[in-house]
Scaffold this active site. Structure first.
Site, short mmCIF file in Angstrom:
data_model
loop_
_atom_site.label_atom_id
_atom_site.label_comp_id
_atom_site.label_asym_id
_atom_site.label_seq_id
_atom_site.Cartn_x
_atom_site.Cartn_y
_atom_site.Cartn_z
N ARG A 78 0.80 -1.23 0.00
CA ARG A 78 0.00 0.00 0.00
C ARG A 78 0.84 1.29 0.00
O ARG A 78 0.30 2.38 -0.15
CB ARG A 78 -0.95 -0.01 1.21
CG ARG A 78 -2.17 -0.90 0.96
CD ARG A 78 -3.06 -0.94 2.17
NE ARG A 78 -2.51 -1.77 3.23
CZ ARG A 78 -2.98 -1.81 4.48
NH1 ARG A 78 -3.98 -1.04 4.83
NH2 ARG A 78 -2.43 -2.61 5.38
N LYS A 134 8.85 -1.05 2.62
CA LYS A 134 8.21 -0.07 3.50
C LYS A 134 9.11 0.35 4.67
O LYS A 134 9.21 1.54 4.99
CB LYS A 134 6.91 -0.67 4.05
CG LYS A 134 6.23 0.19 5.07
CD LYS A 134 4.78 -0.14 5.23
CE LYS A 134 4.58 -1.45 5.93
NZ LYS A 134 3.13 -1.73 6.08
N GLY A 164 -6.42 -6.96 13.57
CA GLY A 164 -6.91 -8.18 14.19
C GLY A 164 -7.59 -7.83 15.51
O GLY A 164 -7.15 -6.94 16.23
N GLU A 166 -8.50 -12.08 12.58
CA GLU A 166 -8.18 -11.03 11.60
C GLU A 166 -9.49 -10.46 11.05
O GLU A 166 -10.48 -11.17 10.92
CB GLU A 166 -7.34 -11.62 10.47
CG GLU A 166 -5.93 -11.97 10.88
CD GLU A 166 -5.20 -10.80 11.50
OE1 GLU A 166 -4.88 -9.85 10.79
OE2 GLU A 166 -4.95 -10.83 12.72
N ARG A 171 29.91 23.29 3.18
CA ARG A 171 29.72 21.85 2.94
C ARG A 171 31.04 21.10 3.01
O ARG A 171 32.11 21.71 3.05
CB ARG A 171 29.06 21.62 1.59
CG ARG A 171 29.88 22.14 0.42
CD ARG A 171 29.11 22.08 -0.88
NE ARG A 171 29.93 22.59 -1.96
CZ ARG A 171 30.65 21.81 -2.78
NH1 ARG A 171 30.63 20.50 -2.65
NH2 ARG A 171 31.39 22.35 -3.73
N TYR A 222 34.01 31.98 -3.52
CA TYR A 222 34.13 30.53 -3.42
C TYR A 222 35.46 30.17 -2.77
O TYR A 222 36.52 30.51 -3.31
CB TYR A 222 34.02 29.85 -4.80
CG TYR A 222 34.30 28.37 -4.70
CD1 TYR A 222 33.54 27.55 -3.88
CD2 TYR A 222 35.36 27.78 -5.41
CE1 TYR A 222 33.81 26.19 -3.75
CE2 TYR A 222 35.63 26.42 -5.29
CZ TYR A 222 34.85 25.64 -4.45
OH TYR A 222 35.12 24.30 -4.32
C1 UD1 Z 1 -0.82 -7.83 11.67
C2 UD1 Z 1 -1.65 -8.79 12.50
C3 UD1 Z 1 -2.89 -8.09 13.04
C4 UD1 Z 1 -2.51 -6.84 13.79
C5 UD1 Z 1 -1.62 -5.94 12.95
C6 UD1 Z 1 -1.09 -4.82 13.79
C7 UD1 Z 1 -1.25 -10.98 11.50
C8 UD1 Z 1 -1.81 -12.06 10.68
N1 UD1 Z 1 -2.03 -9.90 11.70
O1 UD1 Z 1 -1.61 -7.50 10.53
O2 UD1 Z 1 -3.63 -8.94 13.88
O3 UD1 Z 1 -3.68 -6.14 14.20
O4 UD1 Z 1 -0.49 -6.69 12.44
O5 UD1 Z 1 -0.32 -3.93 13.04
O6 UD1 Z 1 -0.14 -11.10 11.99
N2 UD1 Z 1 5.85 -9.74 7.52
C9 UD1 Z 1 6.91 -10.57 7.22
N3 UD1 Z 1 6.70 -11.70 6.52
C10 UD1 Z 1 5.46 -12.07 6.11
C11 UD1 Z 1 4.36 -11.23 6.43
C12 UD1 Z 1 4.60 -10.06 7.14
O7 UD1 Z 1 8.06 -10.28 7.58
O8 UD1 Z 1 5.34 -13.14 5.49
C13 UD1 Z 1 6.11 -8.51 8.27
C14 UD1 Z 1 5.72 -7.27 7.49
O9 UD1 Z 1 6.81 -6.80 6.71
C15 UD1 Z 1 5.35 -6.31 8.60
C16 UD1 Z 1 4.83 -7.22 9.72
O10 UD1 Z 1 5.30 -8.51 9.42
O11 UD1 Z 1 6.47 -5.60 9.08
C17 UD1 Z 1 3.30 -7.24 9.83
O12 UD1 Z 1 2.76 -7.73 8.63
P1 UD1 Z 1 1.50 -7.08 7.95
O13 UD1 Z 1 1.23 -7.78 6.68
O14 UD1 Z 1 1.65 -5.60 7.91
O15 UD1 Z 1 0.35 -7.49 8.99
P2 UD1 Z 1 -0.99 -6.73 9.22
O16 UD1 Z 1 -1.94 -7.02 8.11
O17 UD1 Z 1 -0.73 -5.33 9.55
CA CA Z 2 0.92 -3.74 9.18
#
Ligand code: UD1
Ligand code: CA
Length: 456
Positions: A17, A24, A145, A160, A340, A373
């Protein structure tokens, strides 16, 4: 005896997004990548290790983490992002048998306070839980969630949004995505997580429910300040956060350090900047990076100062730019000056309108007031640089040095063709083109400049 703490930061996702080619967690907030904020909070807890799960732009993310955490940092690659459960699963070999507490953080939740994490860990340790979830209440819980509790208000499960029933969606208590786990219970439960949900992903959010079903204790730490756990998902949210961080930094400088901001809503100050008391910051000033400004300074409108150090009672007039440079006490700079690449002004030096100083040292009391300069130069004490003076430091291939000794008067429009040295107490006539070294106590003039007479 409390168990050792390992911090796990999930940061493998791209963050669709954000509509960006950059991962991000690399987008900047208050001058540092989002993940740097999370790492700083983690570090303050004195953990045994900080493990970051990387995927998208892993190298850059690793660099950003290493810049903060150094030796404490290690990395696990999650090649395919199959959900937050899978992300934590990737670190199994490092943590499964560690008999430690695992604090799970997200790389995109940068506002979390150290105190809050400490409280979470404390509740976890005191309550004898296998898992403690950090929750908050939100007026608008959309996208998060939900924490589902039973009739006696005890934790039941996390659902979720996309998997929730209409009734569950009414719940305003949300999962922050920050948890504390017993390593063993976490990795035992993760084996039972299945991708049976709307997204077909492995959800870490299933783990607390699984722990509960296996007879383990799950507790929830309900925190009062929801803003700390906001995740950055879009650039609009990033801009809101930027505003919050900036306002907090400025407020701290005003309240704790005694700095005056003429218009705090139009000043931009990094969280790492330090400013001494009774300094005055005018509107539209940008202070970036690890800048240190002393006491009683005046920074006028439109100035940008980046990674630089200013002493006390320095005046920087409007629209000047100072990058990677040092200015000692009682100097004046600008308007429209540019310092600088390690420009150094010693005490009481003055640099005026449209003067550029690059990689040069201006010693005590030097004055270069107009249209000049100075590059790769060393200028001796009390020397006066006339309007329009240029150090011709570049021959098209190499940069050369100009040395001007103490008490020299450089006439207006002098060209100093480097490498060249002007001896102490000498004078160059207006419009001189100095191609050869000038001995001390001499008047030179002309094109090319020649000694006209000795001054002593
Ligand atoms: C997640 C939670 C949700 C909570 C929210 C709070 C889950 C399923 N849901 O949702 O309950 O309310 O955070 O912000 O956990 N990431 C990885 N590998 C992956 C997937 C994600 O490293 O395979 C990392 C993302 O880069 C991010 C973090 O995990 O930094 C959270 O993932 P994201 O997809 O943003 O979860 P949310 O949909 O926000
Ligand atoms: Ca998130």
């Amino acid at each position: 005896m409390n168990k050792p703490l390992n911090v796990l930061i999930m940061a493998a996702g791209l963050g669709t997004r954000m509509k960006s080619r950059r991962a991000k967690v690399l987008h900047e907030l208050g001058g540092s990548p989002l993940i740097a904020h999370v790492v700083r909070a983690a570090q303050a807890l004195n953990p045994r290790s900080i493990i970051t799960i990387v995927g998208h732009q892993a190298e850059e993310v690793e660099r950003a983490v290493l810049a903060e955490a150094g030796d404490l940092a290690s990395f696990v690659t999650q090649a395919k992002q199959r959900g937050t459960g899978d992300a934590v699963e990737s670190a199994r070999s490092l943590l499964e048998n560690s008999d430690s507490l695992v604090l799970v953080l997200s790389g995109d939740v940068p506002m979390i306070k150290i105190r809050t994490l400490q409280n979470l860990i404390e509740q976890h340790n005191n309550g004898g839980a296998a898992c403690t979830i950090l929750s908050v209440r939100l007026e608008n819980p959309t996208h998060y969630g939900r924490i589902i509790r039973d009739d006696s208000d005890s934790f039941q499960k996390i659902v979720e949004e996309r998997d929730a029933s209409d009734e569950e969606r009414q719940v305003k208590e949300i999962n922050s995505g920050i948890y504390c786990f017993e390593s063993e219970a976490l990795y035992a439960a993760l084996r039972k997580v299945e991708p049976k949900n709307d997204q077909g992903e492995y959800y870490l959010t299933d783990v607390p429910g699984i722990i509960l079903a296996a007879g383990g204790k799950v507790s929830v730490y309900l925190h009062h300040d929801a803003r700390e756990v906001y995740g950055v998902n879009t650039r609009a949210e990033l801009a809101e956060f930027e505003n919050l961080v900036r306002r907090a930094a400025i407020r701290k400088l005003m309240v704790d350090s005694g700095v005056t901001f003429i218009d705090p809503s139009h000043a931009y100050v990094s969280a790492e900047a330090e400013i001494g008391r009774d300094s005055i910051i005018h509107p539209n000033v940008t202070i970036e990076g690890k800048t240190v400004i002393g006491e009683g300074c005046v920074i006028r409108s439109g100035v940008r100062i980046t990674n630089s150090r200013l002493g006390d009672a320095v005046v920087v007039k409007d629209h000047s730019i100072i990058v990677d440079s040092q200015i000692e006490s009682n100097c004046a700079v600008g308007p429209f000056a540019h310092l600088r690449m390690n420009a150094t002004l010693e005490e009481k030096a003055t640099v005026g309108n449209f003067v550029e100083v690059k990689k040069s040292r201006l010693k005590r009391g030097v004055k270069a007031m107009h249209l000049t300069y100075l590059g790769d130069a060393t200028i001796g004490e009390r020397t006066n640089i006339g309007a329009g003076t240029v150090t011709c430091n570049y021959d098209g291939k190499n940069k050369h040095e100009t040395i001007i000794e103490d008490d020299v008067k450089v006439g207006s429009d002098t060209m100093l063709v480097a490498p060249v040295r002007v001896g102490a107490r000498s004078v160059t006539g207006a419009g001189s083109v100095v191609t050869r070294d000038v001995p001390p106590d001499s008047l030179v003039a002309g094109v090319p400049a020649e000694v006209k007479r000795k001054l002593k």
